[in-house]
Design a protein around this motif. Structure first.
Motif, short mmCIF file in Angstrom:
data_model
loop_
_atom_site.label_atom_id
_atom_site.label_comp_id
_atom_site.label_asym_id
_atom_site.label_seq_id
_atom_site.Cartn_x
_atom_site.Cartn_y
_atom_site.Cartn_z
N TYR A 79 -4.40 -3.17 -3.12
CA TYR A 79 -5.73 -3.48 -2.58
C TYR A 79 -5.95 -4.99 -2.47
CZ TYR A 79 -6.47 1.45 -3.32
OH TYR A 79 -6.35 2.82 -3.26
N TYR B 239 0.84 -1.19 0.00
CA TYR B 239 0.00 0.00 0.00
C TYR B 239 0.88 1.25 0.00
CZ TYR B 239 -4.11 2.90 0.78
OH TYR B 239 -5.10 3.84 0.64
N SER C 96 -12.28 3.47 -5.50
CA SER C 96 -11.12 4.31 -5.22
C SER C 96 -10.61 4.85 -6.56
CB SER C 96 -10.07 3.47 -4.50
OG SER C 96 -9.01 4.27 -4.07
C1 AVJ Z 1 -9.27 5.71 2.43
C2 AVJ Z 1 -10.29 5.69 0.32
C3 AVJ Z 1 -8.08 6.47 0.55
O1 AVJ Z 1 -8.96 4.03 -1.51
O2 AVJ Z 1 -6.91 3.72 -0.96
C4 AVJ Z 1 -7.55 1.20 1.13
C5 AVJ Z 1 -9.35 3.04 1.24
N1 AVJ Z 1 -9.58 0.60 0.87
N2 AVJ Z 1 -7.58 -0.12 0.94
C6 AVJ Z 1 -8.08 3.93 -0.66
C7 AVJ Z 1 -8.82 1.66 1.09
C8 AVJ Z 1 -8.81 -0.47 0.80
C9 AVJ Z 1 -8.45 4.13 0.80
N3 AVJ Z 1 -9.03 5.47 1.03
#
Ligand code: AVJ
Length: 347
Positions: A209, A58, A285
């Motif tokens: 993700y 991430y 997203s």
């Molecule tokens: C909080 C919307 C910025 O979209 O990257 C991260 C949420 N969902 N991994 C994103 C999220 C799964 C994140 N945000």
């Protein structure tokens, strides 16, 4: 002593109606089933999200943090002194801590978050670290804020902080409405410091993700666990799988919960049937090109002051300023097309 926030009763809670039941029933009744992503972020979900932010795959959190660190003096200079800083979706306020250290003589900090416990915890902690800062937490759905609490000291300007590319949760039309509301709330000379995740190849996006440790899967499935716990639903968590493909045409990651077999789920004395392979969409997203996002900002009543990005162009932090509306001046319609299909063209 910053006693204003030491009691949870002092958290502003303007008619925060969770509405989970109503929104869950509505979402599951649609032909293409959905559950609104805001319900992913309860206490448990917020903890898992914080864990996601630390994952190797991430990249957004660490990239944005690095951009903020590398450019903090310029950012603080553009925001200036005596500012009322409003953070939308403050979570644990980690990024703000750094910002606050560098901002001179603030009039106040207003963290807004849907998760009350987390909001209170981080507000209390910040109060200890910044004893001279007025902190006024607001427990609310940041998409539904209609007023920003006043600070004792009159601010010179109001600047909104919306990091983390949370703007990506809104589809482009809703993003414009949301940013227009921010422009209206901040008013004349208002600013918006916003983090935006950029378009990039699928091989970078999808692992972010779909992490190997399965934290994102747990986070996603958590919304079903929450529906069971809070709404008395009977989702079989082992019969749904997390999936998060990049929809390149729409320019967005889509989080899905895929039914592994034909099944019926009960909720609110109703039956919701799933075919094998049918899925619930829990979160979008959106990813943006720089011109694509600047076009969106223009349509929302903002103009670009400055863009900072990492050298791999993974992520952008933008400083936008509320555009002056000259009396009688015609509204400029930006030359950028933000309809999803076209916004995803690579610029
Ligand atoms: C909080 C919307 C910025 O979209 O990257 C991260 C949420 N969902 N991994 C994103 C999220 C799964 C994140 N945000």
């Amino acid at each position: 002593m910053n006693d204003a926030i030491l009691f949870s009763s002092s958290i502003d809670r303007p008619s925060l109606r969770d509405g989970f039941l109503g929104e869950a029933v509505a979402g599951l009744s649609r032909p293409a089933k959905t559950l609104p992503c805001k319900f992913l972020y309860d206490e448990e979900g917020s903890k898992l999200f914080n864990e996601i932010c630390e994952l190797e795959e991430y990249y957004p959190t660490r990239t944005e943090n690095q951009i903020l660190r590398d450019n903090i003096n310029e950012i603080a200079g553009l925001i200036g002194s005596q500012c009322r800083l409003v953070e939308f979706g403050s979570g644990s306020s980690t990024k703000t801590r750094h910002l606050l250290t560098h901002l001179p003589g603030m009039s106040g900090y207003i963290p807004i978050d849907i998760s009350g416990p987390q909001l209170l915890e981080s507000a209390v902690q910040l109060a200890g670290e910044f004893p001279n800062l007025e902190i006024k937490p607001l427990e609310a759905d940041y998409g539904e804020v209609s007023e920003i609490p006043d600070t004792k000291q009159k601010p010179r300007r109001t600047v909104a902080f919306f990091p983390g590319s949370t703007i990506g949760n809104f589809d482009p039309v809703a993003a414009i409405a949301f940013m227009r509301n921010i422009a209206m709330l901040c008013g004349r000379d208002g600013g918006l410091l916003i983090g935006v995740d950029r378009k990039k190849p699928r091989w970078i996006l999808e692992p972010a993700y779909n992490d190997r440790k399965g934290v994102t899967a747990k986070f996603n499935l958590g919304i079903l666990a929450r529906a069971n716990r809070e709404l008395g639903a009977d989702f079989d968590l082992s019969a749904f799988r997390h999936r998060a493909p990049y929809n390149e045409t729409q320019g967005r990651i889509e989080m899905h919960l895929v039914s592994q077999r034909a099944q019926i789920v009960h909720l609110d004395s109703q039956e919701f049937s799933f075919e094998e392979g049918e899925y619930i969409t829990t979160e979008h997203s959106y990813k943006y090109t720089l011109p694509g996002f600047v076009g969106l900002a223009l349509r929302s009543g903002f103009e670009l002051v400055r863009n900072w990005e990492d050298r791999n162009h993974l992520f952008s932090v933008l400083f936008l300023r509320v555009r002056d509306r000259k009396p009688g001046a015609k509204r400029i319609s930006a030359g950028f097309d933000v309809t999803p299909g076209n916004a995803s063209e690579a610029w």
